[in-house]
Design a protein around this motif. Structure first.
Motif, PDB file in Angstrom:
ATOM      1  N   ASP A  75       7.183   0.142  -3.352  1.00 32.96           N
ATOM      2  CA  ASP A  75       8.012   0.924  -2.606  1.00 32.96           C
ATOM      3  C   ASP A  75       7.723   2.369  -1.932  1.00 32.96           C
ATOM      4  OD1 ASP A  75       9.795  -0.986  -3.326  1.00 32.96           O
ATOM      5  OD2 ASP A  75      10.496  -0.264  -5.057  1.00 32.96           O
ATOM      6  N   LEU A  76       6.829   2.141  -0.647  1.00 28.44           N
ATOM      7  CA  LEU A  76       6.202   3.262  -0.124  1.00 28.44           C
ATOM      8  C   LEU A  76       7.374   3.875   0.750  1.00 28.44           C
ATOM      9  CD1 LEU A  76       2.879   1.771   0.618  1.00 28.44           C
ATOM     10  CD2 LEU A  76       3.267   3.988  -0.439  1.00 28.44           C
ATOM     11  N   ASP A  77       8.254   4.781   0.305  1.00 27.14           N
ATOM     12  CA  ASP A  77       9.233   5.358   1.131  1.00 27.14           C
ATOM     13  C   ASP A  77       8.613   6.511   1.843  1.00 27.14           C
ATOM     14  OD1 ASP A  77       9.461   7.362  -0.831  1.00 27.14           O
ATOM     15  OD2 ASP A  77      10.781   6.153  -2.169  1.00 27.14           O
ATOM     16  N   ASP A  78       9.573   7.482   2.233  1.00 26.84           N
ATOM     17  CA  ASP A  78       9.188   8.512   3.046  1.00 26.84           C
ATOM     18  C   ASP A  78       8.536   9.629   2.241  1.00 26.84           C
ATOM     19  OD1 ASP A  78      11.557   9.484   2.139  1.00 26.84           O
ATOM     20  OD2 ASP A  78      12.319   9.801   4.165  1.00 26.84           O
ATOM     21  N   ARG A  79       8.676   9.645   0.859  1.00 23.74           N
ATOM     22  CA  ARG A  79       8.114  10.596  -0.006  1.00 23.74           C
ATOM     23  C   ARG A  79       6.495  10.550   0.156  1.00 23.74           C
ATOM     24  NH1 ARG A  79      11.583   9.637  -5.201  1.00 23.74           N
ATOM     25  NH2 ARG A  79      11.062   7.526  -4.310  1.00 23.74           N
ATOM     26  N   PHE A  80       6.018   9.209   0.449  1.00 20.84           N
ATOM     27  CA  PHE A  80       4.709   8.864   0.529  1.00 20.84           C
ATOM     28  C   PHE A  80       3.960   8.900   1.609  1.00 20.84           C
ATOM     29  CE2 PHE A  80       6.965   7.383  -3.137  1.00 20.84           C
ATOM     30  CZ  PHE A  80       6.629   8.290  -4.447  1.00 20.84           C
ATOM     31  N   GLU A  81       2.619   8.986   1.855  1.00 17.67           N
ATOM     32  CA  GLU A  81       1.529   8.470   2.902  1.00 17.67           C
ATOM     33  C   GLU A  81       1.530   6.866   2.518  1.00 17.67           C
ATOM     34  OE1 GLU A  81       0.588  10.905   4.685  1.00 17.67           O
ATOM     35  OE2 GLU A  81       1.300  12.456   3.454  1.00 17.67           O
ATOM     36  N   GLN A  82       1.046   6.408   3.432  1.00 14.57           N
ATOM     37  CA  GLN A  82       1.054   4.826   3.387  1.00 14.57           C
ATOM     38  C   GLN A  82      -0.459   4.567   2.760  1.00 14.57           C
ATOM     39  OE1 GLN A  82       3.335   2.780   4.553  1.00 14.57           O
ATOM     40  NE2 GLN A  82       4.602   4.489   4.287  1.00 14.57           N
ATOM     41  N   VAL A  83      -0.511   5.066   1.457  1.00 14.29           N
ATOM     42  CA  VAL A  83      -1.585   4.825   0.799  1.00 14.29           C
ATOM     43  C   VAL A  83      -1.186   4.434  -0.807  1.00 14.29           C
ATOM     44  CG1 VAL A  83      -2.184   7.282   0.474  1.00 14.29           C
ATOM     45  CG2 VAL A  83      -3.886   5.655  -0.003  1.00 14.29           C
ATOM     46  N   LEU A  84      -1.781   3.515  -1.473  1.00  8.16           N
ATOM     47  CA  LEU A  84      -1.272   3.008  -2.751  1.00  8.16           C
ATOM     48  C   LEU A  84      -2.366   2.923  -3.621  1.00  8.16           C
ATOM     49  CD1 LEU A  84       1.239   0.275  -3.604  1.00  8.16           C
ATOM     50  CD2 LEU A  84      -1.150   0.210  -4.312  1.00  8.16           C
ATOM     51  N   ALA A  85      -2.070   3.178  -4.959  1.00  8.68           N
ATOM     52  CA  ALA A  85      -3.102   2.831  -6.069  1.00  8.68           C
ATOM     53  C   ALA A  85      -2.433   2.273  -7.137  1.00  8.68           C
ATOM     54  CB  ALA A  85      -3.953   3.990  -6.564  1.00  8.68           C
ATOM     55  N   TRP A  86      -2.853   1.080  -7.720  1.00 10.29           N
ATOM     56  CA  TRP A  86      -2.055   0.403  -8.614  1.00 10.29           C
ATOM     57  C   TRP A  86      -2.283   0.956 -10.011  1.00 10.29           C
ATOM     58  CZ3 TRP A  86       1.654  -2.552  -6.847  1.00 10.29           C
ATOM     59  CH2 TRP A  86       1.327  -3.360  -5.780  1.00 10.29           C
ATOM     60  N   HIS A  87      -1.165   0.835 -10.803  1.00  7.90           N
ATOM     61  CA  HIS A  87      -1.401   1.519 -12.144  1.00  7.90           C
ATOM     62  C   HIS A  87      -1.910   0.397 -13.228  1.00  7.90           C
ATOM     63  CE1 HIS A  87      -0.655   3.901 -15.698  1.00  7.90           C
ATOM     64  NE2 HIS A  87       0.362   2.965 -16.215  1.00  7.90           N
ATOM     65  N   ASN A  88      -3.160   0.626 -13.881  1.00  4.40           N
ATOM     66  CA  ASN A  88      -3.339  -0.374 -14.959  1.00  4.40           C
ATOM     67  C   ASN A  88      -3.402  -1.791 -14.251  1.00  4.40           C
ATOM     68  OD1 ASN A  88      -3.841   1.583 -16.759  1.00  4.40           O
ATOM     69  ND2 ASN A  88      -1.691   1.220 -17.607  1.00  4.40           N
ATOM     70  N   PRO A  89      -4.212  -1.879 -12.956  1.00  3.19           N
ATOM     71  CA  PRO A  89      -3.934  -3.309 -12.238  1.00  3.19           C
ATOM     72  C   PRO A  89      -5.076  -4.191 -12.974  1.00  3.19           C
ATOM     73  CG  PRO A  89      -5.747  -1.776 -11.268  1.00  3.19           C
ATOM     74  CD  PRO A  89      -5.095  -1.011 -12.270  1.00  3.19           C
ATOM     75  N   ASP A  90      -4.629  -5.593 -12.926  1.00  7.62           N
ATOM     76  CA  ASP A  90      -5.245  -6.744 -13.009  1.00  7.62           C
ATOM     77  C   ASP A  90      -6.307  -7.108 -11.994  1.00  7.62           C
ATOM     78  OD1 ASP A  90      -4.054  -7.068 -15.487  1.00  7.62           O
ATOM     79  OD2 ASP A  90      -2.485  -8.027 -14.715  1.00  7.62           O
ATOM     80  N   PRO A  91      -7.506  -7.732 -12.443  1.00  9.57           N
ATOM     81  CA  PRO A  91      -8.253  -8.100 -11.256  1.00  9.57           C
ATOM     82  C   PRO A  91      -7.896  -8.955 -10.132  1.00  9.57           C
ATOM     83  CG  PRO A  91      -9.446  -8.138 -13.577  1.00  9.57           C
ATOM     84  CD  PRO A  91      -7.702  -8.248 -13.572  1.00  9.57           C
ATOM     85  N   ASP A  92      -6.796  -9.727 -10.227  1.00  9.47           N
ATOM     86  CA  ASP A  92      -6.363 -10.736  -9.313  1.00  9.47           C
ATOM     87  C   ASP A  92      -5.698 -10.054  -8.282  1.00  9.47           C
ATOM     88  OD1 ASP A  92      -4.294  -9.990 -11.142  1.00  9.47           O
ATOM     89  OD2 ASP A  92      -3.426 -12.239 -10.874  1.00  9.47           O
ATOM     90  N   TYR A  93      -5.119  -8.861  -8.417  1.00  9.18           N
ATOM     91  CA  TYR A  93      -4.533  -8.106  -7.405  1.00  9.18           C
ATOM     92  C   TYR A  93      -5.291  -6.641  -7.196  1.00  9.18           C
ATOM     93  CZ  TYR A  93      -1.640  -5.808 -10.900  1.00  9.18           C
ATOM     94  OH  TYR A  93      -1.450  -5.127 -11.942  1.00  9.18           O
ATOM     95  N   MET A  94      -5.947  -6.298  -7.999  1.00 12.04           N
ATOM     96  CA  MET A  94      -6.620  -4.974  -7.835  1.00 12.04           C
ATOM     97  C   MET A  94      -6.959  -4.485  -6.495  1.00 12.04           C
ATOM     98  SD  MET A  94      -9.251  -2.957 -10.289  1.00 12.04           S
ATOM     99  CE  MET A  94     -10.488  -3.869  -9.933  1.00 12.04           C
ATOM    100  N   ARG A  95      -7.701  -5.202  -5.627  1.00 13.34           N
ATOM    101  CA  ARG A  95      -8.603  -5.120  -4.545  1.00 13.34           C
ATOM    102  C   ARG A  95      -7.966  -5.685  -3.307  1.00 13.34           C
ATOM    103  NH1 ARG A  95     -14.619  -5.581  -7.217  1.00 13.34           N
ATOM    104  NH2 ARG A  95     -14.026  -3.728  -8.934  1.00 13.34           N
ATOM    105  N   ALA A  96      -6.791  -6.342  -3.497  1.00  5.00           N
ATOM    106  CA  ALA A  96      -6.165  -6.970  -2.497  1.00  5.00           C
ATOM    107  C   ALA A  96      -5.477  -6.009  -1.253  1.00  5.00           C
ATOM    108  CB  ALA A  96      -4.941  -8.022  -2.931  1.00  5.00           C
ATOM    109  N   SER A  97      -5.576  -6.731  -0.142  1.00  2.18           N
ATOM    110  CA  SER A  97      -5.242  -5.678   0.846  1.00  2.18           C
ATOM    111  C   SER A  97      -3.661  -5.871   1.075  1.00  2.18           C
ATOM    112  CB  SER A  97      -5.762  -6.256   2.417  1.00  2.18           C
ATOM    113  OG  SER A  97      -7.346  -6.008   2.336  1.00  2.18           O
ATOM    114  N   LEU A  98      -3.381  -4.526   1.707  1.00  2.00           N
ATOM    115  CA  LEU A  98      -1.745  -4.693   1.775  1.00  2.00           C
ATOM    116  C   LEU A  98      -1.276  -4.452   3.294  1.00  2.00           C
ATOM    117  CD1 LEU A  98      -1.320  -1.803  -0.747  1.00  2.00           C
ATOM    118  CD2 LEU A  98      -0.438  -4.223  -1.290  1.00  2.00           C
ATOM    119  N   ASP A  99      -0.327  -5.141   3.745  1.00  2.00           N
ATOM    120  CA  ASP A  99       0.157  -5.086   5.129  1.00  2.00           C
ATOM    121  C   ASP A  99       0.773  -3.283   5.355  1.00  2.00           C
ATOM    122  OD1 ASP A  99      -0.370  -7.572   5.584  1.00  2.00           O
ATOM    123  OD2 ASP A  99       1.466  -8.430   5.076  1.00  2.00           O
ATOM    124  N   GLY A 100       0.149  -3.056   6.280  1.00  2.00           N
ATOM    125  CA  GLY A 100       0.573  -1.655   6.535  1.00  2.00           C
ATOM    126  C   GLY A 100       0.272  -0.480   5.638  1.00  2.00           C
ATOM    127  N   ALA A 101      -0.509  -0.565   4.765  1.00  2.00           N
ATOM    128  CA  ALA A 101      -0.804   0.514   3.681  1.00  2.00           C
ATOM    129  C   ALA A 101      -2.320   0.438   3.392  1.00  2.00           C
ATOM    130  CB  ALA A 101       0.135   0.411   2.762  1.00  2.00           C
TER     131      ALA A 101
END
Length: 213
Positions: free
Chosen positions: A105-131
């Motif tokens: 949930d990238l609301d207006d408190r954040f830049e359009q940039v994300l780091a997953w918390h304790n990610p699993d390998p299957d999604y850790m490096r997946a691209s995101l739309d718009g971020a």
């Protein structure tokens, strides 16, 4: 140079990067040669994040702090959380989302940039739309990435490589609580954090007119 996990050595890391000719950058566009991307995943303590941010400001460094919206340790909607968000930006830093999969949930408190918390390998490096996912292939390469996770450098402390300009660019992930609270092992550091947290909580209880006699 010794390599303890404390703010003094963190200052030395920043100075080493500057001595090596690096400039500090944010997650935008794509990684540029000669840049260091200071990334902080704030898992546990907003107070620790602010202390680290002050050190960076004094050193002329800029970083991106990744904060959680669903943390059990802090609340961004509280007065403390709102102050932390505002203060980080006052100090010249940026704020990204430290998300818990699958919520992003990238609301207006954040830049359009994300780091997953304790990610699993299957999604850790997946691209995101718009971020930007800071671990997607554009931003992540084992040769240009260092992390202090669980108070352990898996490829060694990078201060000497920074000082000699050995990296073409570097994403440097640190967790502020590891550097702010004392301890030679993760367990010691976490217990030191909890001791300080206890005093802060007592002050909050007193401020809420709780009789602590």
């Amino acid at each position: 140079m010794s390599c303890p996990f404390d703010l003094e050595h963190y200052r030395e890391l920043l100075e080493a990067a500057q001595a090596g000719g690096y400039r500090f950058a944010f997650f935008e566009g794509s990684p540029q040669p000669g840049t260091v991307l200071l990334r902080h995943d704030v898992d546990l303590s907003l107070d620790a994040a602010l202390r680290m941010a002050e050190v960076e400001k004094a050193a002329g460094a800029q970083a991106t702090y990744f904060l959680m919206t669903g943390s059990v340790f802090y609340n961004l909607n509280s007065h403390e959380g709102e102050h932390a968000l505002a203060r980080l930006r006052e100090l010249g830093h940026r704020v990204g989302l430290h998300a818990v999969y699958p919520r992003a949930d990238l609301d207006d408190r954040f830049e359009q940039v994300l780091a997953w918390h304790n990610p699993d390998p299957d999604y850790m490096r997946a691209s995101l739309d718009g971020a930007i996912n800071v671990m997607e292939p554009t931003w992540f390469d084992p040769e240009t990435y260092r992390s202090d996770s669980n108070q352990h450098w898996r490829s060694g402390c990078p201060h000497e490589e920074l000082r000699t300009g050995a990296f073409p660019w570097l994403q440097l992930l640190t967790h502020p609580e590891i550097w702010v609270y004392p301890g030679t092992r993760m367990g010691e550091t976490m217990r030191a954090m909890l001791e300080e947290e206890k005093e802060r909580r007592l002050d909050q209880l007193a401020a809420d007119r709780i009789d602590l006699s």
